[in-house]
Design a protein around this motif. Sequence first.
Motif, PDB file in Angstrom:
ATOM      1  N   THR A  23       0.841  -1.198   0.000  1.00  0.00           N
ATOM      2  CA  THR A  23       0.000   0.000   0.000  1.00  0.00           C
ATOM      3  C   THR A  23       0.876   1.248   0.000  1.00  0.00           C
ATOM      4  N   GLU A  37       0.604   4.359   1.596  1.00  0.00           N
ATOM      5  CA  GLU A  37       0.341   5.362   2.615  1.00  0.00           C
ATOM      6  C   GLU A  37       1.555   6.258   2.832  1.00  0.00           C
ATOM      7  N   MET A  52      -3.536   2.588  11.784  1.00  0.00           N
ATOM      8  CA  MET A  52      -4.188   3.402  10.766  1.00  0.00           C
ATOM      9  C   MET A  52      -3.126   3.871   9.765  1.00  0.00           C
ATOM     10  N   SER A  53      -3.433   3.762   8.489  1.00  0.00           N
ATOM     11  CA  SER A  53      -2.544   4.226   7.428  1.00  0.00           C
ATOM     12  C   SER A  53      -3.039   5.576   6.932  1.00  0.00           C
ATOM     13  N   CYS A  62     -12.945   2.306   6.498  1.00  0.00           N
ATOM     14  CA  CYS A  62     -12.980   1.097   7.326  1.00  0.00           C
ATOM     15  C   CYS A  62     -13.363  -0.114   6.474  1.00  0.00           C
ATOM     16  N   HIS A  63     -12.580  -1.169   6.555  1.00  0.00           N
ATOM     17  CA  HIS A  63     -12.735  -2.374   5.748  1.00  0.00           C
ATOM     18  C   HIS A  63     -13.873  -3.255   6.253  1.00  0.00           C
ATOM     19  N   ASN A  86      -8.680  -5.825   5.134  1.00  0.00           N
ATOM     20  CA  ASN A  86      -7.834  -4.876   5.855  1.00  0.00           C
ATOM     21  C   ASN A  86      -7.671  -3.625   4.996  1.00  0.00           C
ATOM     22  N   ARG A  87      -6.601  -2.873   5.212  1.00  0.00           N
ATOM     23  CA  ARG A  87      -6.402  -1.605   4.506  1.00  0.00           C
ATOM     24  C   ARG A  87      -6.324  -1.781   2.999  1.00  0.00           C
ATOM     25  N   ALA A  89      -6.850   5.076   6.685  1.00  0.00           N
ATOM     26  CA  ALA A  89      -7.396   3.725   6.508  1.00  0.00           C
ATOM     27  C   ALA A  89      -7.248   2.960   7.817  1.00  0.00           C
ATOM     28  N   GLU A  96      -7.576  -0.186  10.428  1.00  0.00           N
ATOM     29  CA  GLU A  96      -7.577  -1.646  10.479  1.00  0.00           C
ATOM     30  C   GLU A  96      -8.039  -2.069  11.880  1.00  0.00           C
TER      31      GLU A  96
END
Length: 240
Positions: free
Chosen positions: A55, A57, A73-74, A100-101, A106-107, A132, A134
């Motif tokens: 990812t 981020e 959190m990303s 939020c997934h 997840n992210r 994002a 998790e």
Amino acid sequence: MALPGTHFLVVVIFLVISLIAIRCGSRSCKNGTLAFILWGVGCSFISPVLFPLETRESEVHFFHTSDGARISMSRYLPANSTVATRHQRRQSLAAPVILCHGAFANRVTYDLGAGRPSLAVFLAERGYDVWALELRGHGRSQKPPWLQNVLHQGFNVPNGDAEGSWSVMAYIQHDLPAAVDYVRSRTGAARVHWVGHSMGGIVVYSWLAFAPHHADAFASVVTVGSALDHSREPTPVPPP
């Protein structure tokens, strides 16, 4: 009485299928069952190695909930003000966005990596401050050891703990409010936008139902594929 959760049920299903394969006299039945088991193992353990996703981020943040769980959190920082358009600069001053997934994610739900779709990157490029989330047990957030995750956390215990067993109520009562408070404290924003997919929407529905006075913390709420009515469910939900 605790009800078996999804991790535990998956293990039981695989055991049952294995027993069927052993007892089945048909060669095609055995081969089909073996293929299904190999497919399940491959999806769980081999695919992440063969097809890693990184990812994009800007920052990775960690904080603790009121019951001690370590949550990740990303953060995707908004577009650089020196190159952003007037519209993008105006959006960067707006409420931050929390993504939020769903239950088995997840992210990565919101960022599939370089060259692939990413809602998180899309919003950041348009000037939004994106976070994002998790939930516990997912991604970089705290999770118990593998065997404990399968056998212990697989039971939805109403009064669980951060170290092992918990139910969705832990997401609602601890993870969500902690994430909202953390983002507000880090950004100085009075309110946040919430985008939830599947369970990521259910948790915000539930939290606002239990604590409607917290509605002022949200500039908006967007849910995608999130069930709204569980009134026919036989299992009682304990009060917060």
